[in-house]
Scaffold this motif. Structure first.
Motif, PDB file in Angstrom:
ATOM      1  N   LEU A  13       0.697  -1.373   0.164  1.00  0.00           N
ATOM      2  CA  LEU A  13      -0.304  -0.159  -0.064  1.00  0.00           C
ATOM      3  C   LEU A  13       0.669   1.307   0.185  1.00  0.00           C
ATOM      4  N   LEU A  14       1.756   1.393   0.919  1.00  0.00           N
ATOM      5  CA  LEU A  14       3.094   2.158   0.681  1.00  0.00           C
ATOM      6  C   LEU A  14       3.827   2.728  -0.269  1.00  0.00           C
ATOM      7  N   GLY A  15       3.213   1.412  -1.538  1.00  0.00           N
ATOM      8  CA  GLY A  15       4.441   1.523  -2.560  1.00  0.00           C
ATOM      9  C   GLY A  15       5.853   1.565  -2.605  1.00  0.00           C
ATOM     10  N   THR A  41      -6.198  -5.419  -2.325  1.00  0.00           N
ATOM     11  CA  THR A  41      -4.675  -6.104  -1.452  1.00  0.00           C
ATOM     12  C   THR A  41      -4.709  -5.351   0.050  1.00  0.00           C
TER      13      THR A  41
ATOM     14  N   ARG B   2      -9.828   8.558   5.387  1.00  0.00           N
ATOM     15  CA  ARG B   2      -9.629   7.173   4.978  1.00  0.00           C
ATOM     16  C   ARG B   2      -9.632   6.656   3.386  1.00  0.00           C
ATOM     17  N   GLY B  26       1.463   4.871  -4.300  1.00  0.00           N
ATOM     18  CA  GLY B  26       1.438   4.881  -3.010  1.00  0.00           C
ATOM     19  C   GLY B  26       2.326   5.416  -1.761  1.00  0.00           C
ATOM     20  N   ILE B  36      -3.934   5.044   2.406  1.00  0.00           N
ATOM     21  CA  ILE B  36      -4.254   4.052   1.417  1.00  0.00           C
ATOM     22  C   ILE B  36      -4.740   2.874   2.023  1.00  0.00           C
ATOM     23  N   VAL B  37      -5.762   2.591   2.068  1.00  0.00           N
ATOM     24  CA  VAL B  37      -5.819   1.714   3.782  1.00  0.00           C
ATOM     25  C   VAL B  37      -6.482   0.319   2.339  1.00  0.00           C
ATOM     26  N   ARG B  38      -6.982   0.089   1.268  1.00  0.00           N
ATOM     27  CA  ARG B  38      -6.599  -0.549   0.365  1.00  0.00           C
ATOM     28  C   ARG B  38      -6.602  -0.150  -0.972  1.00  0.00           C
TER      29      ARG B  38
END
Lengths: 412, 412
Positions: A13-15, A41, B2, B26, B36-38
């Protein structure tokens, strides 16, 4: 059969890392004729993870998860699946024994936290991990299948290929069989590969796909047959046709690692080898020695970056360096012959080129590489032009050097 | 706030292309402090697409979509968003004019289908596309924000950077900011890292995560603050505490590549270096020469796999090899000193160890590695014990060798 994949890992998610599983699993399932309809994801978070798995199981008959199988407190996948399916986690004595054996071999005590990896949802079929301590598993419940895979690609890929594909093929009771073949080429750009194979790609079955990686193009054949024999025959015919057209560039087939093939051929023939590396800077030696058992055939190498090292350690004549240049057919030959003589091996391989991004000229552009193989039968030199960045040129040169060595040994 | 991302495109599910947007977005959102949660990926299918957008909007205040803005019948994103939000699609005269101008410049008539790209959900803020004909947009409805971006990276990246980032920064009027830090350690196993940092991980903010990679553990710190300065201070304090506890194992921070740091320090100090590699087989040299400009400070290396090469090329005394063994403190020192003298460099680094899987004994197990740095100030040797397989032991030894070299140069 409707299928979904749930990828886990906050780093996705954080890349911080790229999701290569999406590509690998996408191609594999497409090849098996199973339609993946959704990817989700989520991070290493209990609510998100259980939510995503519950929703996927509400929609799909087959759910694949990746990641979160390690021993630390943010590895939650096995617990999450057990919770969603309403199954208890039970310890596997087999897996405990694997973990103990793994550490025994290293003369270390097993850290207590590692035994977390021995718990699975009740009734799960355990999938061994050939490259790590965290096994995967397959859980079936109420007509749904959950396949639990580890995060690292070098663990996921063999586990998927060796265990999940046969399981699904058997489980699906399919009328047709898919098989796959891979040819990896180096020293030729993707568009040129595609041009030469354009007419083949149009036939539909087998079909051909391309992936460009640094220093290589990965050509993938997928064939469908009424049975394994038919699918394999179609793959074999297509691979032979591709090899006829691109043979001089092909350095590996399927899961073959060219360095492993080279070590095997060296051990079989009893030949020893040494490398004299300039532009690859040790990469060819590093790849060869990544193969366990390479010490039987590999004595050593000289990374000759400075011209003084080429002259003093490998007897490359100063006149050759001056008149022909460090990147030349003649220098490649002298490097190969020099390292063979100095290290007293049967074969010497010399590699010199311009990896870039600087150092290129109109006459000698970035990507130009000469590779020489010196043996008791004489010295052979080839010229290559690799495209891409420094990393790709060096990987391509290493692939090509190992391919030349393999071809020489195969001809023996 | 969110946030979720919905990626669209059947080609992503089939693995025909790799999802680079996941990484780009990301990192961008992490940098902006938006969590980013999903991620959800769906194909070009009306039910799947509207379902995924509806679900994302049910959970998150900010939803980003990518892809599906083209003129063909499988480009459904704009219609899907309008349908989910209950808004009509209205034509934008501005965008019609852009499309006409785009084709006018090329002396071509506008294909009628292209005008599909001029329809947007009512009230949308249109985002110009500097690299194509399909604009994006931002729609706000009931306290939720939907950002609609195109699929091709060369269109998405500038649209995001030039329009979405300024919009979000203004719109958020944020109360908190997230920042991230990374420390990479080698020569210590993940469970041992976790044990030493256990009490820190429990504090919540900053929080700590771990990723194990071959030859290293990646420690990630995430901190939330009222502003950038506070978040950075929290990261800095936590990183300092981790370094205090694990400093001897830390070889890189954040996006740093230790080989780049080493090349920079060598160029700055004017020192030259050469490596004598046994168990790493050329890997350290290969990594150093992967850095463009390394030829200024790197003369060459000897990969001394066979003992004869250690003796003849690097003057390692036969008595040392016999009495202490090829894997010993003394051999590491002799390798470092030998390569320094023979290649006439300021610094020599020697690496010897047991990469496995065979060759280990009770006294000298797999994973035992000695690394020596020889300089005009004398020779320093360190002992390491790496866990994992051959590949991990070698990568770990390379990380550790580059770290020792960096520490030596920094102390100058």
């Amino acid at each position: 059969m409707r299928a979904e994949i749930v990828f886990t890992g906050t780093e996705l998610l954080l890349g911080q890392i790229i999701n290569t599983h999406a590509q690998f699993l996408g191609q594999e399932f497409a090849g098996m004729g199973i339609q993946i309809v959704r990817h989700t994801t989520v991070g290493d978070d209990w609510e998100e993870l259980t939510g995503a798995i519950r929703e996927a199981l509400g929609r799909a008959e087959l759910v694949i998860t990746t990641g979160g199988l390690g021993p630390t407190s943010d590895d939650l996948t096995m617990d999450a699946i057990a919770a969603v399916l309403g199954l208890p986690l039970v310890i596997s004595e087999t897996v405990c024994a694997w973990i103990e054996e793994y550490f025994d071999k290293r003369g270390q005590a097993v850290p207590e936290s590692l035994f977390r990896q021995a718990y699975f949802p009740e009734g799960a079929m355990i999938l061994p991990n050939p490259a790590g301590t965290a096994p995967g598993c397959i859980v079936e419940r109420d007509g749904r299948i959950v396949v639990v895979l580890p995060g690292p690609p070098r663990e996921l890929i063999p586990m998927f290929t060796d265990h999940v594909v046969p399981f699904l093929n058997k489980r699906l009771d399919r009328k047709s069989v898919w098989k796959f073949g891979v040819l990896r080429v180096t020293g030729i750009a993707e568009y040129a590969v595609q041009e030469r194979l354009q007419d083949l790609g149009r036939l539909g079955n087998p079909r051909i796909g391309y992936i460009t990686r640094p220093g290589e193009v990965y050509i993938r054949i997928a064939a469908q047959g009424h049975d394994t024999a038919e699918a394999e025959r179609l793959i074999g015919e297509m691979a032979a046709e591709i090899e006829r057209r691109l043979g001089e560039y092909v350095f590996a087939f399927d899961e073959e690692k060219v360095e492993e093939t080279v070590v095997k051929l060296l051990v079989d023939t009893g030949y020893t080898v040494a490398f004299a590396e300039s532009c690859t800077g040790g990469l060819v030696s590093a790849r060869l020695t990544d193969v366990s058992g390479s010490s039987a055939c590999f004595k050593g190498s000289v990374v000759a970056y400075a011209n003084a090292v080429k002259e003093q350690f490998l007897d490359v004549p100063a006149a050759v360096l001056r008149q022909k240049g460090a990147v030349s057919r003649e220098t490649a030959a002298a490097l190969a012959e020099g390292v063979k003589q100095r290290l007293l091996t049967d074969i010497g391989v010399g590699i010199t080129g311009i990896a870039g991004p600087t150092g290129g000229t109109a006459e000698k552009p970035v990507g130009l590489v000469y590779i020489a193989v010196a043996s008791p039968q004489g010295t052979k030199v080839k010229e290559f032009n690799f495209s891409g960045r420094r990393f790709a040129v060096r990987q391509g040169a290493a692939n090509a050097a190992l391919k030349m060595l393999r071809d020489f040994l195969k001809a023996k």
